[in-house]
Motif scaffolding. Structure first.
Motif, PDB file in Angstrom:
ATOM      1  N   TYR A  57       0.860  -1.176   0.000  1.00  0.00           N
ATOM      2  CA  TYR A  57       0.000   0.000   0.000  1.00  0.00           C
ATOM      3  C   TYR A  57       0.900   1.230   0.000  1.00  0.00           C
ATOM      4  CZ  TYR A  57      -3.910  -3.029   1.340  1.00  0.00           C
ATOM      5  OH  TYR A  57      -4.875  -4.006   1.381  1.00  0.00           O
ATOM      6  N   GLN A  58       0.662   2.159  -0.926  1.00  0.00           N
ATOM      7  CA  GLN A  58       1.443   3.376  -1.015  1.00  0.00           C
ATOM      8  C   GLN A  58       0.523   4.581  -1.006  1.00  0.00           C
ATOM      9  OE1 GLN A  58       3.782   2.340  -4.679  1.00  0.00           O
ATOM     10  NE2 GLN A  58       5.527   2.929  -3.417  1.00  0.00           N
ATOM     11  N   LYS A  59       0.891   5.559  -0.191  1.00  0.00           N
ATOM     12  CA  LYS A  59       0.108   6.784  -0.161  1.00  0.00           C
ATOM     13  C   LYS A  59       0.264   7.539  -1.476  1.00  0.00           C
ATOM     14  CE  LYS A  59      -0.155   7.765   4.792  1.00  0.00           C
ATOM     15  NZ  LYS A  59       0.084   8.785   5.854  1.00  0.00           N
ATOM     16  N   ASN A  60      -0.742   8.335  -1.775  1.00  0.00           N
ATOM     17  CA  ASN A  60      -0.736   9.109  -3.010  1.00  0.00           C
ATOM     18  C   ASN A  60       0.021  10.429  -2.800  1.00  0.00           C
ATOM     19  OD1 ASN A  60      -1.498   9.576  -5.727  1.00  0.00           O
ATOM     20  ND2 ASN A  60      -3.144  10.937  -5.032  1.00  0.00           N
ATOM     21  N   ASP A  61       1.295  10.309  -2.405  1.00  0.00           N
ATOM     22  CA  ASP A  61       2.136  11.485  -2.246  1.00  0.00           C
ATOM     23  C   ASP A  61       3.367  11.346  -3.133  1.00  0.00           C
ATOM     24  OD1 ASP A  61       3.672   9.607  -0.913  1.00  0.00           O
ATOM     25  OD2 ASP A  61       3.224  10.373   1.081  1.00  0.00           O
ATOM     26  N   PHE A 115      -4.655   6.009  -1.470  1.00  0.00           N
ATOM     27  CA  PHE A 115      -3.568   5.112  -1.848  1.00  0.00           C
ATOM     28  C   PHE A 115      -3.464   5.070  -3.370  1.00  0.00           C
ATOM     29  CE2 PHE A 115      -4.053   2.163   2.113  1.00  0.00           C
ATOM     30  CZ  PHE A 115      -3.692   3.230   2.928  1.00  0.00           C
ATOM     31  N   LYS A 116      -2.247   4.904  -3.870  1.00  0.00           N
ATOM     32  CA  LYS A 116      -2.070   4.717  -5.301  1.00  0.00           C
ATOM     33  C   LYS A 116      -2.703   3.402  -5.736  1.00  0.00           C
ATOM     34  CE  LYS A 116       2.185   7.422  -5.649  1.00  0.00           C
ATOM     35  NZ  LYS A 116       3.616   7.434  -6.055  1.00  0.00           N
ATOM     36  N   PHE A 117      -3.378   3.426  -6.887  1.00  0.00           N
ATOM     37  CA  PHE A 117      -4.035   2.226  -7.382  1.00  0.00           C
ATOM     38  C   PHE A 117      -3.007   1.203  -7.851  1.00  0.00           C
ATOM     39  CE2 PHE A 117      -8.432   4.056  -8.746  1.00  0.00           C
ATOM     40  CZ  PHE A 117      -8.728   4.249  -7.406  1.00  0.00           C
ATOM     41  N   PRO A 118      -3.325  -0.087  -7.714  1.00  0.00           N
ATOM     42  CA  PRO A 118      -2.472  -1.119  -8.331  1.00  0.00           C
ATOM     43  C   PRO A 118      -2.445  -0.953  -9.841  1.00  0.00           C
ATOM     44  CG  PRO A 118      -4.024  -2.074  -6.755  1.00  0.00           C
ATOM     45  CD  PRO A 118      -4.445  -0.654  -6.957  1.00  0.00           C
ATOM     46  N   SER A 119      -1.373  -1.435 -10.457  1.00  0.00           N
ATOM     47  CA  SER A 119      -1.203  -1.253 -11.897  1.00  0.00           C
ATOM     48  C   SER A 119      -2.250  -2.014 -12.706  1.00  0.00           C
ATOM     49  CB  SER A 119       0.198  -1.700 -12.321  1.00  0.00           C
ATOM     50  OG  SER A 119       0.405  -3.063 -11.987  1.00  0.00           O
TER      51      SER A 119
END
Length: 259
Positions: A22-26, A208-212
């Motif tokens: 999980y990655q934040k959208n920053d 969170f950034k969406f999965p590819s």
């Protein structure tokens, strides 16, 4: 009177496993090791005229003529038992069986829902998928969708299964002795993702950034799949062929399968 209700409380700690992150959208793509939610949900179910057979441990429905109406609302409680998100999600379902005399029966299941707040994608509405080889009766799951292939904060779906009751196979010599029952099904889903929950549009770091391999459903272009099969094999088994009708360019998808 056919009216029932349920009240549930869940505390969930979500930790990605394996290569999943999980990655934040920053700008830094800050990794989130885990997050917790505290959820309170209430469900109201109404099925006028429904009848049951009672046993010591459970009750089994014995009539399938009555429509079933269900409404569920879930509240996310922030700062309660460790929950970090406040949200509201509503889902509705209508199920009805239509008897068509000697032409069999049609089961229709209509569902819809909405996530009302801004949340990271694991808390959006993820279409239920059935990736196994076994049929899940009444589960409202799509057979050829990958997990998290579509991310929505509102959706409407319909599942139709028509049991023709041998109207075709009973006319074929020898085959009619097996008493097989042909079935035809069709599943469809409309979906929408608002800008507030789309990290490609909203730069909010709470998302969170969406999965590819995740996508959004195009407007007026619903996801669709159909099924043809044979039931009542040895009065026990069913075999179905499932075909995906659109969004065929997504990598890693299956265009057809057997269940």
């Amino acid at each position: 009177c056919g009216l029932s209700y349920n009240l549930n409380f869940h505390v969930l700690k979500d930790t990605p496993a394996g290569d999943w992150t999980y990655q934040k959208n920053d700008a830094a793509g800050t990794v989130v090791n885990n997050f917790m939610t505290s959820e309170l949900s209430a469900n109201i179910r109404y099925s006028p005229g429904e009848t049951f057979m009672n046993s010591k441990t459970k009750r089994v429905p014995v009539s399938f003529d009555s429509p079933v109406f269900s409404v569920t609302h879930t509240i996310g409680l922030n700062n309660f038992f460790g929950g970090k998100y406040s949200f509201n999600m509503t889902e509705v379902e209508i199920w009805k069986r239509f008897w068509l005399s000697s032409y069999g029966r049609l089961d229709l299941d209509i569902r819809g829902g909405k996530q009302w707040n801004k949340v990271p994608y694991p808390l959006l509405i993820l279409p239920p998928t059935n990736l196994s080889y076994f049929i899940q009766v009444g589960a409202g799951a799509f057979s050829l969708l990958n997990s998290m292939e579509f991310l929505n904060d509102e959706y409407a779906s319909a599942f139709a299964m028509y049991n023709i009751n041998g109207k075709i196979l009973n006319r074929i010599p020898i085959i009619r002795n097996f008493k097989w029952r042909e079935v035809v099904g069709f599943n469809i889903m409309y979906g929408h993702l608002s800008n507030r929950n789309n990290p490609a549009v909203n730069n909010d770091s709470e998302l969170f950034k969406f999965p590819s391999n995740s996508y959004t459903i195009e407007k007026n272009h619903p996801y669709m799949e159909f099924t043809v099969g044979i039931h009542n094999i040895f009065k026990l088994l069913a075999v179905e062929y499932v075909r995906r009708l659109n969004y065929l360019s997504h990598p890693g998808i299956s265009r057809y399968g057997f269940r």
